[in-house]
Design a protein around this motif. Structure first.
Motif, PDB file in Angstrom:
ATOM      1  N   ARG A 114       3.046   2.081  -8.406  1.00  8.88           N
ATOM      2  CA  ARG A 114       3.586   2.271  -7.084  1.00  8.88           C
ATOM      3  C   ARG A 114       4.013   3.879  -7.347  1.00  8.88           C
ATOM      4  N   SER A 115       4.307   4.413  -5.994  1.00  8.08           N
ATOM      5  CA  SER A 115       4.789   5.641  -6.013  1.00  8.08           C
ATOM      6  C   SER A 115       6.535   5.668  -6.322  1.00  8.08           C
ATOM      7  N   CYS A 116       7.010   6.767  -6.827  1.00  9.72           N
ATOM      8  CA  CYS A 116       8.407   6.775  -7.178  1.00  9.72           C
ATOM      9  C   CYS A 116       8.884   8.049  -6.890  1.00  9.72           C
ATOM     10  N   ASP A 131      19.409   9.317 -13.578  1.00 12.23           N
ATOM     11  CA  ASP A 131      19.875   8.147 -13.021  1.00 12.23           C
ATOM     12  C   ASP A 131      19.540   6.928 -13.769  1.00 12.23           C
ATOM     13  N   GLU A 132      19.029   7.154 -14.961  1.00 12.67           N
ATOM     14  CA  GLU A 132      18.546   6.074 -15.755  1.00 12.67           C
ATOM     15  C   GLU A 132      19.452   5.737 -17.091  1.00 12.67           C
ATOM     16  N   THR A 133      19.787   4.637 -17.620  1.00  8.76           N
ATOM     17  CA  THR A 133      20.279   4.334 -18.994  1.00  8.76           C
ATOM     18  C   THR A 133      19.390   4.352 -20.124  1.00  8.76           C
ATOM     19  N   GLU A 164      11.368   4.019  -4.138  1.00  8.03           N
ATOM     20  CA  GLU A 164      12.351   3.696  -4.844  1.00  8.03           C
ATOM     21  C   GLU A 164      12.354   4.946  -6.198  1.00  8.03           C
ATOM     22  N   ARG A 165      13.395   5.052  -6.954  1.00  8.99           N
ATOM     23  CA  ARG A 165      13.312   6.144  -7.948  1.00  8.99           C
ATOM     24  C   ARG A 165      12.468   5.646  -9.091  1.00  8.99           C
ATOM     25  N   SER A 224       0.768  -1.293   0.084  1.00  5.77           N
ATOM     26  CA  SER A 224      -0.020  -0.158  -0.187  1.00  5.77           C
ATOM     27  C   SER A 224       0.744   1.199  -0.112  1.00  5.77           C
ATOM     28  N   THR A 225       1.929   1.124   0.388  1.00  3.57           N
ATOM     29  CA  THR A 225       2.938   2.366   0.755  1.00  3.57           C
ATOM     30  C   THR A 225       4.050   2.413  -0.465  1.00  3.57           C
ATOM     31  N   GLY A 226       4.313   1.567  -1.174  1.00  2.00           N
ATOM     32  CA  GLY A 226       5.556   1.438  -2.176  1.00  2.00           C
ATOM     33  C   GLY A 226       6.736   1.399  -1.419  1.00  2.00           C
ATOM     34  N   GLN A 227       6.777   0.898  -0.298  1.00  2.00           N
ATOM     35  CA  GLN A 227       8.253   0.894   0.478  1.00  2.00           C
ATOM     36  C   GLN A 227       8.806  -0.208  -0.329  1.00  2.00           C
ATOM     37  N   GLU A 228      10.218  -0.105  -0.494  1.00  2.00           N
ATOM     38  CA  GLU A 228      11.074  -0.966  -0.509  1.00  2.00           C
ATOM     39  C   GLU A 228      11.247  -2.225   0.342  1.00  2.00           C
TER      40      GLU A 228
END
Length: 218
Positions: A115-117, A181-183, A81-82, A69-73
């Motif tokens: 999810r949230s990011c 921060d992505e490729t 998470e990003r 429910s919170t998108g926690q790692e």
């Protein structure tokens, strides 16, 4: 004769009393309740260990509901998470206001994951032109970062000078955007003016702002 009958009667009475006493003992033994061990064996009881096993089988895994429910790692640290390239739908639109000599394109990054990011900093931006790739230079702006809930967007701006030289200039064929921060990159259609001026000096022709540096449509 009378004495003999009395004697016989007395003997019979004594014998009857003795038989009555023995019969009472037998009756008492027959009516006695069964032993405690027999009662326990006849009435099974539920063991405490069985109750504990049932309870353990219905207890949800610790942290599973919170993470969903919170998108926690994993691990329940509370860190979001990003945003990865695959989490985002990226679009570009013209955002120039009137006859402003500095032209603008707004790039939208919308969280389409479940999810949230978090997203922060500068994207990688290259304009594809007839003269090769034109990298964008970062403006001197800071970004504290933001958290995108599912369905929420953020925007950043691409700023450039229009081609007022009267010539063909440098023709723009497309736009390549790489989230911070992505490729993995996304190639988009260029929504701005079709060409940029040709410059002989080191003057910067394309600049970008950080995440949140421009709103939708400018």
């Amino acid at each position: 004769m009378r004495m003999n009958r009395l004697a016989v009667t007395a003997v019979a009475v004594v014998a009857g009393l003795s038989l009555s006493a023995c019969g009472g003992d037998d009756g008492t033994d027959a009516a006695a309740p069964s032993s405690p061990s027999a009662t326990s064996a006849g009435t099974p009881t539920q063991s405490p260990s069985a109750e504990e096993d049932d309870s353990a089988g219905t207890t949800p895994e610790e942290g599973a509901t919170d993470q969903g429910s919170t998108g926690q790692e994993p691990g329940g640290t509370g860190k979001i998470e990003r945003c990865h390239t695959g989490d985002l739908t990226i679009r570009a639109s013209d955002a120039t206001i009137g006859d402003d000599p500095t032209k603008a394109v707004a790039v939208e990054l919308r969280n389409t994951s479940g999810r949230s990011c978090s997203i922060k900093g500068f994207a990688g931006v290259n304009l594809l032109s007839s003269e090769g790739a034109i990298p964008a230079t970062r403006r001197d702006q800071k970004d504290d970062g933001t958290t995108l809930k599912p369905g929420e967007p953020t925007f950043f701006g691409i700023f450039y000078k229009g081609n007022d030289s009267g010539g063909s200039g440098v023709k723009i064929k497309g736009l390549v955007v790489t989230p911070p921060d992505e490729t993995k990159s996304v190639t988009l259609k260029w929504p701005g003016e079709p060409s940029l001026p040709i410059t002989d000096g080191p003057e910067t022709t394309v600049e970008i702002g950080p995440m949140g540096s421009i709103g939708q449509g400018g």
